[in-house]
Structure formats: structure tokens, C-alpha cells
Design a protein around this motif. Structure first.
Motif, short mmCIF file in Angstrom:
data_model
loop_
_atom_site.label_atom_id
_atom_site.label_comp_id
_atom_site.label_asym_id
_atom_site.label_seq_id
_atom_site.Cartn_x
_atom_site.Cartn_y
_atom_site.Cartn_z
N UNK A 102 0.83 -1.21 0.00
CA UNK A 102 0.00 0.00 0.00
C UNK A 102 0.86 1.26 0.00
N UNK A 103 1.82 1.33 0.92
CA UNK A 103 2.64 2.54 1.03
C UNK A 103 3.53 2.72 -0.20
N UNK A 104 4.02 1.64 -0.76
CA UNK A 104 4.87 1.75 -1.95
C UNK A 104 4.07 2.29 -3.12
N UNK A 105 2.89 1.72 -3.36
CA UNK A 105 2.11 2.14 -4.52
C UNK A 105 1.56 3.55 -4.34
N UNK A 106 1.10 3.88 -3.13
CA UNK A 106 0.57 5.22 -2.90
C UNK A 106 1.63 6.28 -3.16
N UNK A 141 10.85 3.41 -7.44
CA UNK A 141 9.91 2.35 -7.11
C UNK A 141 10.65 1.15 -6.53
N UNK A 142 9.96 0.41 -5.68
CA UNK A 142 10.50 -0.83 -5.12
C UNK A 142 9.69 -2.01 -5.64
N UNK A 143 10.31 -3.15 -5.69
CA UNK A 143 9.62 -4.39 -6.06
C UNK A 143 8.97 -4.99 -4.82
N UNK A 198 6.06 -12.06 -8.35
CA UNK A 198 6.71 -10.81 -8.00
C UNK A 198 6.03 -9.64 -8.69
N UNK A 199 5.95 -8.52 -8.00
CA UNK A 199 5.56 -7.25 -8.61
C UNK A 199 6.85 -6.47 -8.82
N UNK A 200 7.48 -6.65 -9.96
CA UNK A 200 8.81 -6.12 -10.17
C UNK A 200 8.83 -4.60 -10.30
N UNK A 201 7.76 -4.02 -10.80
CA UNK A 201 7.66 -2.56 -10.93
C UNK A 201 8.85 -1.97 -11.69
N UNK A 202 9.23 -2.66 -12.77
CA UNK A 202 10.30 -2.17 -13.62
C UNK A 202 11.69 -2.56 -13.19
N UNK A 203 11.82 -3.28 -12.09
CA UNK A 203 13.13 -3.69 -11.58
C UNK A 203 13.44 -5.14 -11.95
N UNK A 204 14.62 -5.60 -11.59
CA UNK A 204 15.00 -6.99 -11.80
C UNK A 204 15.53 -7.56 -10.50
N UNK A 205 15.28 -8.85 -10.30
CA UNK A 205 15.77 -9.54 -9.11
C UNK A 205 17.27 -9.78 -9.25
#
Length: 571
Positions: A325-329, A372-374, A396-403
């Protein structure tokens, strides 16, 4: 959240429930031509520079004799320094003036109190923070009576702002004034929404006139104007937009508050997860806020944000779900050029320890200020005791990132052996998971930390559990505690229905009751308490309870209420 925050739940429940089943209509950004002049652009830059913001809640806004009357210690200069060191750029200092104001006709503010407010403001400005002060709980204590006591309320309001404006007129432009916190008139008996909007307009216009005519830096000081109840509903935003347009002042900022999609925010109606409805509420709300204000050259501050369940405790919402919630908001607000200010009444940053109660949450918020964070569909990997080992796949919700890597403590897991990754599907191998729970201890056996190329880490809690066991008990409506052996898992929610049919307990439009209001678990004492608020709205007779746990299991239980006596038996 403030101690008087619970009214939001009641005021918005109908609106939010309606939003669950009806499409949202965004404000038409073509209704008013955008303000593109340099002054408007400069003010937007001012608000952008305030990101991120923090509230010094339940302190100078306390309604008792002094700032410690709600349990927080007196503000120190060291606290302000520590908040600035956490990376915050702005601080909202809520102030309740009520008991510090003398009688009519002068309504003189106690000089010692005004000086104390100035001291805290000066400490904050000394740390190069942007600062906001206001009339806070005055809103419901006496301003709410404006319809019945119009002249008296307006005279007192005007007198207070006249004195504040005079006291601070030579302060840096980094100090801004907010006309009133969460203005509402229902506590004073007003039932007509249009009347309430008209009274708020009158207050905002009077506030603007007083400050602008008080001299010094106040001629151009940024002023913050709220919607009715600081609610981001369209009608209330439109009304504020009309007020701001009428005032024709390029140094005005709009403010709303946001505590999330109500069912998720308090954990009711089965909304235990950060799901599509909760995310869409963020999208719709702040698309409308942007179209109504920001797109037209009116900057916006979310003067308070958080989750309403935090009024009870921060554990009302499961850890991974609150992090999402906090990340997306934060991401969505940043995309709309809206600056948020975290509500903290002492439950987040320790006022004397200067430590975060939840470092993982703080790290997620801090990271979101710039990137953004994954995240993942869950932070829980539940393994049943005695069950055959199986691979566990998590989206995973990568949000543009990679593991990048996964660690267990200092030991790096081996991709291909300990886990595999296919797109956004992360699979933990059965052999590795089995080794992590080899102790046989119920509960969290290991924490696996996923690192990404950008953003905060994400923790996976590897949990060994068995089916929870409840026991029979006798109690009363004022004290009813079900003995519970949780066996490594935790409680997500509870259903309550009458054995004869129909939902039982408060908010009976849903069988799923509100966490920490109707029921609450205690893992240290091994019990689940059914709270007086639950029994206050339960009829005599049998009620079937279904306890849903985060391991996916459900345990049924029957209670029988007879007056104030309650009996509980397993099923």
C-alpha cells in the motif's frame, strides 16, 4: 492518526461502499483553464520541495492542558533534528488552540502557549524544514457549531488567526498556514452539505483576508485551504476549487487527507490484502485530485496519510500488504506531483528513542521518495508441519526492476538450485525450504531477503505451521477471551453469522468483522478476544464464528450469548 480520526470511517463508509460497485467519474480538467503563470509554477516547485512530509501528531494538537496530555512527551529540539536527519523536508505541526484562548470579545491566546508554538516552529525552520501550522481539533471542538453560533464562532476564529498572523508575519516563507484541519460541522448539528460547504468557504475567505492584510511576509505567504472534512470527494473538491478561483491568489495550496480504501484501511469485509479495489481507489482518488487542482495550476498537499487501522495498532494490516500500500501510494502521488505528509501520532518514530517502530516500513517509504520498489503477492511462505515438501511459487511485482539475488542471512541462495525465476514467477525449491524448517519449530523459521537492482529489499518469511486449536470457554460480554494455540500462524480476519441466518455484530452489511474493533488476537497470551464493541450489537442466541488464518486455514467456533453471559465451544 489523530484521536478524533475515527469519524472518517463513519462519514465515508457509504461513499466508499458505493465506489466498490459503481464506476468513478473523474473531474473534467477542461472546466477551468490551467494557470500557467510563473507564480503558479513557483508554488508547485515549493510544494515539490516539501516532499516528503511528516506530522507531529497528538502533541500540540492535544486537547488537554498541555502538549503531553495525550501521552506524548514535550517536543524537543533534538526530535526535530532527528526527523530532519531521517530525510524529511517538511513538517506539519498541528495545533489546537481551544483551551489556550481567553473569553470574548478579545479571545486572547495565552502568550506562553503562542511562544511555545513559535519555539517549535523556529526549531523546524532552523533545520531547513518547510513548516505548516493550523487550527487543528478546534474544527470539531467549537468551529463545528458555526451554523447555530455563527457570529461567535467566526469572531473567535478571526481573532485567533489575527494573532497567529501577527506573531509569525516576519517568519520565513517556508512557514505556511493551514486555515483549519478537517473542517466539519456535523458535530455541531449541521446536516445540510451545501450549508457546510458555504460555511467552510466563509472561513477560508476570512482566513485569507486576515493573513493577507496582516503585513510582512504574510502578503505572499503560502496558504493551505482544505476541502470539507479534507475529503477528496468530487463535490467537496469542486467547492474548494471555486473558493480558490474566487480568491485569485497564486499562493494558495489545496489539501486533502487520505487513509486508503476504507475496508482495507481497517481490515473489514474480507479486505485483508492490497487488492485491485484498494489500488483502484488510489488511482481514482488522485486522478480526480490532479484533474481538479494540480492540472489547473493549484498545488496539492496530502496533509495526512496512513491507514485508519493504525489507530488501534499497526498490526491490523498484515506487514507485506501494508508495505505494498505505502509503496504504490507514494509512486502514484509522485506521478501526479502531489506531496504527502505522513500522519505520525507517535506510533511510527519514537519521540524519545528516535527509532522507527517498523524499520522495514520506513525503508519502503524512504526508498519511494526517489524510486519504485519491487514487492510480491505475499511476504509469507507457509509450510504445514508433516506435509510433503513441495516447490512454492510466488508472483513478484517487479515494478520495472530486476531480481538480483536472494539471501538467507549472510548466505546467498543459488539460482537454479535453491530457486528459479521465470518472468515474474519466483519458485522456491522444496529441498531448500525443507532445510530451512528442519528445526521443526512452529512459526517463522527463516527470513529470505530478495535484493533488486533498484529499490527496497523484500523479505519472505518462511513459516512452519500446524492447524490452530481453539478451546471452550465461559466469559462475559465485557471480557471474552478464547484460548488459542496458534501453532505458528496468525489471524487474518473473522466472520460472524447467526446460526439462524444473517450477519452478526457491528457493520452487519458484511459477515467479516473489523480487526481490533470487534476482535483481536494476542500471540503473547495465546487468546483471541471478542471485544465489547462486538457484543454491543449481537443478539442473544448462537453465533457461528469463522476464524481465517494467514496460512489459508479456517477454524469454526460457536458462541452463545445470554444477556451478559457468553459461552464458547469448538465445532
Amino acid at each position: 492518526m489523530a484521536k478524533k480520526k475515527s469519524f472518517l470511517s463513519l462519514a465515508f463508509i457509504a461513499v466508499l461502499l458505493l465506489a466498490m460497485v459503481t464506476p468513478a467519474v473523474s473531474a473534467d480538467s477542461s472546466e477551468q483553464a490551467p494557470h500557467t503563470n510563473a507564480a503558479a509554477a513557483n508554488l508547485q516547485s515549493y510544494v515539490d520541495a516539501m516532499q516528503p512530509g511528516w506530522n507531529l501528531g497528538n502533541t500540540l494538537d492535544a486537547t488537554g492542558a498541555d502538549e503531553t496530555s495525550w501521552g506524548n512527551p514535550a517536543v524537543t529540539q533534538e526530535l526535530i533534528k532527528k526527523i530532519a536527519a531521517q530525510g524529511y523536508k517538511s513538517i506539519r505541526i498541528p495545533v489546537t488552540w481551544d483551551v489556550h484562548v481567553g473569553a470574548a470579545p478579545g479571545y486572547t491566546i495565552d502568550p506562553a502557549y503562542l511562544t511555545r508554538v513559535q519555539q517549535v516552529v523556529d526549531w523546524a525552520i532552523g533545520e531547513n524544514l518547510y513548516v505548516m501550522i493550523n487550527l487543528h481539533h478546534d474544527s470539531w471542538l467549537w468551529i463545528s457549531k458555526m451554523e447555530q453560533q455563527h457570529d461567535q464562532v467566526l469572531a473567535r476564529y478571526n481573532a485567533i488567526w489575527t494573532q497567529i498572523a501577527s506573531k509569525f508575519k516576519n517568519h520565513s516563507s517556508k512557514l505556511m498556514f493551514e486555515s483549519v484541519n478537517e473542517p466539519r460541522f456535523s458535530d455541531g448539528g449541521t446536516t445540510d452539505e451545501n450549508k457546510a460547504l458555504q460555511m467552510l468557504d466563509e472561513l477560508n475567505v476570512s482566513f485569507h483576508s486576515i493573513v493577507r492584510n496582516s503585513g510582512g511576509m504574510n502578503a505572499t505567504r503560502p496558504l493551505v485551504l482544505p476541502t470539507l472534512e479534507t475529503s477528496p470527494t468530487q463535490t467537496r473538491m469542486d467547492s474548494l476549487n471555486n473558493t480558490i478561483t474566487k480568491l485569485n491568489d497564486s499562493n494558495l495550496i489545496a489539501t486533502v487527507h487520505y487513509y486508503g480504501f476504507w475496508p482495507f484501511s481497517v481490515n473489514i469485509a474480507g479486505y485483508t490484502k492490497f487488492d485491485t479495489d484498494t489500488q483502484n481507489d488510489i488511482n481514482t482518488t488522485f486522478t480526480n485530485v490532479y484533474n481538479t487542482f494540480t492540472a489547473k495550476g493549484i498545488p496539492v498537499i496530502v496533509g495526512e496519510y496512513g491507514l485508519l487501522g493504525f489507530d488501534k495498532n499497526t498490526g491490523v494490516i498484515e506487514q507485506g500488504e501494508k508495505l505494498k500500500f505505502f509503496e504504490y501510494l507514494a509512486y502514484y502521488l509522485k506521478s501526479k506531483q502531489i506531496t504527502p505528509m505522513l500522519w505520525d501520532n507517535g506510533q511510527h518514530f519514537g519521540r524519545t528513542t528516535y527509532q522507527w517502530s517498523d524499520p522495514q516500513l520506513y525503508n519502503m517509504m524512504k526508498t519511494s521518495w526517489s524510486k519504485r520498489s519491487s514487492t510480491a503477492e505475499s511476504d509469507l511462505i507457509n509450510l504445514k508441519k508433516g506435509a510433503s515438501a513441495k516447490d512454492v511459487t510466488v508472483k513478484l511485482n517487479l515494478n520495472g526492476n530486476t531480481l538480483s539475488s536472494i539471501f538467507f542471512g549472510s548466505q546467498q541462495l543459488v539460482q537454479g538450485t535453491d530457486y528459479t525465476l521465470s518472468g515474474d514467477q519466483l519458485t522456491f525449491k522444496a529441498a531448500r525450504l525443507t532445510s530451512l524448517i528442519s528445526s521443526g519449530m512452529l512459526g517463522v523459521n527463516a527470513v529470505l531477503t530478495a535484493h533488486f537492482n533498484k529499490g527496497a529489499d523484500w523479505n519472505f518469511n518462511v513459516i512452519l505451521y500446524d492447524t490452530p486449536v481453539l478451546s471452550n470457554v465461559q466469559g462475559t460480554t465485557s471480557s471474552f477471551k478464547i484460548p488459542a494455540v496458534f501453532n505458528g500462524t496468525t489471524l487474518a480476519t473473522m466472520e460472524a453469522v447467526y446460526s439462524t441466518g444473517g450477519n452478526a455484530g457491528p457493520q452487519n452489511w458484511t459477515p467479516y468483522k473489523e480487526f481490533a474493533y470487534a476482535f483481536t488476537p494476542s500471540y503473547s497470551t495465546n487468546e483471541i478476544s471478542l471485544l465489547p464493541a462486538f457484543f454491543n450489537e449481537v443478539n442473544n442466541g448462537d453465533v457461528i464464528l469463522k476464524f481465517h488464518f494467514w496460512n489459508g486455514e479456517m477454524v469454526s467456533y460457536k458462541i452463545t450469548k445470554n444477556g451478559t453471559s457468553v459461552t464458547g465451544v469448538t465445532m
